[in-house]
Design an enzyme around this catalytic site. Sequence first.
Site, short mmCIF file in Angstrom:
data_model
loop_
_atom_site.label_atom_id
_atom_site.label_comp_id
_atom_site.label_asym_id
_atom_site.label_seq_id
_atom_site.Cartn_x
_atom_site.Cartn_y
_atom_site.Cartn_z
N LEU A 93 0.84 -1.20 0.00
CA LEU A 93 0.00 0.00 0.00
C LEU A 93 0.87 1.25 0.00
O LEU A 93 1.86 1.33 0.72
CB LEU A 93 -0.89 0.00 1.25
CG LEU A 93 -1.69 1.28 1.50
CD1 LEU A 93 -2.79 1.45 0.46
CD2 LEU A 93 -2.29 1.26 2.89
N CYS A 94 0.49 2.20 -0.83
CA CYS A 94 1.24 3.45 -0.93
C CYS A 94 0.34 4.58 -0.42
O CYS A 94 -0.64 4.93 -1.08
CB CYS A 94 1.63 3.67 -2.39
SG CYS A 94 2.61 5.15 -2.66
N ILE A 95 0.67 5.11 0.74
CA ILE A 95 -0.14 6.19 1.30
C ILE A 95 0.80 7.14 2.05
O ILE A 95 1.71 6.69 2.75
CB ILE A 95 -1.27 5.63 2.21
CG1 ILE A 95 -2.13 6.76 2.78
CG2 ILE A 95 -0.73 4.76 3.33
CD1 ILE A 95 -3.39 6.25 3.49
#
Lengths: 242, 84
Positions: A93-95
């Site tokens: 996940l890229c956040i």
Amino acid sequence: MSNTVPTSSALRALALEYKSLQEEPVEGFRVKLLGEDNLFEWEVAIFGPPDTLYQGGYFKAHMKFPPDYPYSPPSIRFLTKVWHPNVYENGDLCISILHPPVDDPQSGELPCERWNPTQSVRTVLLSVISLLNEPNTFSPANVDASVMYRRWRDSKGKDKEYENIIRKQAQVARMDAEKEGIVVPLTLEDYCIKTQVKSTTQEPQLDMTDFYDDDYDDLDTDSDEELEGGEGDGDDSGNGES
Amino acid sequence: MKVTVKSWTGVATWRWVANDDNCGICRMPFDSCCPDCKLPGDDCPLVWGACSHCFHIHCIVKWLHSQPQQQCPMCRQDWKFNNK
């Protein structure tokens, strides 16, 4: 600055967070340890919010914490297939909240959107839940999903390709959850029920101020019998445990 | 009736007066020390920023040292020690 030996501060912070999430679950997700004796790897499960494309979904992910947590952020990888502009093929996940606040003008992320040590599993997972339905298409991890999402959004839902994939994934995930005996909340009421319980137990916050007042009173009146230093000790050992 | 006090022992308690219960960085209660220390007290004091947020001094210094910009992790204002 990341050393490989877990610091006692990381252990304590994680133990405290884990305990409080067990005692007071937050709406929308559940957490458990991957292995009983390792506080640095958690399995988290996110319920798809009702009245969204993700309704009924049950998304499992691994959360990994660095040895110097909470000074450095954890990372999250979805185990359930998630077709989303900000989730890589492998589930990573890229956040922005999980990125350290280094100066990187390329990223397009403001330092104030990044990780800091007052963030917690709770704030991170709530951010992830809101990211599900509001992807960041500025720097997508999955370009195809991002293009498809924008088509769906810009056509005001007429182009259903994105919607169909998400709904199908949510459905598959739900069936997997049911096999594990997990009931996924489908209505807003069921989804939020934990919060209602929590709001009644939030009263201790009020009690805390009373508690302080009482404490000062006690100090004034009979300071003789006040071996309440023991109270501080109690706190100490309680936190050091587990 | 007359009472003669033969000896007495004074006992005192103390606590930090902070506007919060726990340090936002290490999450430990302010009345105990930061995780790197053994004993609460003057060796592990609390500090306030100009923004009025409060941390164990060891926790906030460690965070500020790891950052390019010196900001309060709570409110992201520039961190200045409040010398009160």
